[in-house]
Design a protein around this motif. Structure first.
Motif, PDB file in Angstrom:
ATOM      1  N   VAL A   1       0.826  -1.184   0.000  1.00 36.45           N
ATOM      2  CA  VAL A   1       0.000   0.000   0.000  1.00 36.45           C
ATOM      3  C   VAL A   1       0.870   1.247   0.000  1.00 36.45           C
ATOM      4  O   VAL A   1       0.608   2.183  -0.747  1.00 36.45           O
ATOM      5  CB  VAL A   1      -0.961   0.008   1.210  1.00 36.45           C
ATOM      6  N   LEU A   2       1.906   1.272   0.841  1.00 28.17           N
ATOM      7  CA  LEU A   2       2.761   2.448   0.895  1.00 28.17           C
ATOM      8  C   LEU A   2       3.453   2.711  -0.439  1.00 28.17           C
ATOM      9  O   LEU A   2       3.547   3.856  -0.882  1.00 28.17           O
ATOM     10  CB  LEU A   2       3.802   2.296   2.003  1.00 28.17           C
ATOM     11  N   GLU A   3       3.915   1.639  -1.082  1.00 29.03           N
ATOM     12  CA  GLU A   3       4.568   1.804  -2.381  1.00 29.03           C
ATOM     13  C   GLU A   3       3.587   2.281  -3.438  1.00 29.03           C
ATOM     14  O   GLU A   3       3.922   3.143  -4.257  1.00 29.03           O
ATOM     15  CB  GLU A   3       5.242   0.505  -2.794  1.00 29.03           C
ATOM     16  N   SER A   4       2.381   1.750  -3.430  1.00 28.76           N
ATOM     17  CA  SER A   4       1.391   2.171  -4.423  1.00 28.76           C
ATOM     18  C   SER A   4       1.005   3.639  -4.242  1.00 28.76           C
ATOM     19  O   SER A   4       0.621   4.303  -5.196  1.00 28.76           O
ATOM     20  CB  SER A   4       0.152   1.280  -4.366  1.00 28.76           C
ATOM     21  N   GLU A   5       1.124   4.131  -3.035  1.00 30.45           N
ATOM     22  CA  GLU A   5       0.835   5.544  -2.751  1.00 30.45           C
ATOM     23  C   GLU A   5       2.079   6.419  -2.864  1.00 30.45           C
ATOM     24  O   GLU A   5       2.025   7.615  -2.575  1.00 30.45           O
ATOM     25  CB  GLU A   5       0.230   5.689  -1.349  1.00 30.45           C
ATOM     26  N   ARG A   6       3.206   5.797  -3.232  1.00 30.45           N
ATOM     27  CA  ARG A   6       4.492   6.487  -3.375  1.00 30.45           C
ATOM     28  C   ARG A   6       4.893   7.220  -2.096  1.00 30.45           C
ATOM     29  O   ARG A   6       5.388   8.339  -2.127  1.00 30.45           O
ATOM     30  CB  ARG A   6       4.467   7.419  -4.573  1.00 30.45           C
ATOM     31  N   THR A   7       4.661   6.559  -0.988  1.00 31.35           N
ATOM     32  CA  THR A   7       5.005   7.109   0.314  1.00 31.35           C
ATOM     33  C   THR A   7       6.408   6.653   0.694  1.00 31.35           C
ATOM     34  O   THR A   7       6.746   5.479   0.565  1.00 31.35           O
ATOM     35  CB  THR A   7       4.006   6.615   1.381  1.00 31.35           C
TER      36      THR A   7
END
Length: 78
Positions: A1-7
């Motif tokens: 999820v964090l990667e998909s949100e570019r966080t």
């Protein structure tokens, strides 16, 4: 999820221990790490799911060594 949100994020190893439910238990664990020259970068404290035993998560540079020290400290404090 964090990667998909570019966080921006990082994963690190942590050491955890179950604490005695009494005053000074956290200080005792932290003192043992200090005696071993292990710096605490951060700590999270909560309760084990479905139980009432305090659980501490320590962010340290050497999680494996810290885990050994915390296990020994838990035996002494019991």
């Amino acid at each position: 999820v964090l990667e998909s949100e570019r966080t921006s994020h990082t994963e690190t190893q942590v050491a955890q221990t179950m604490l005695q439910h009494r005053p000074g238990a956290l200080a005792f664990a932290a003192e043992r790490l200090g005696e071993a020259k292990i710096n605490i970068n951060y700590i999270y404290v909560g309760i084990e799911p479905g139980g009432d035993v305090p659980l501490a998560i320590f962010g340290v540079a050497d999680a494996a060594q810290a885990a050994k020290i915390l296990d020994e400290a838990a035996k002494i404090a019991a």
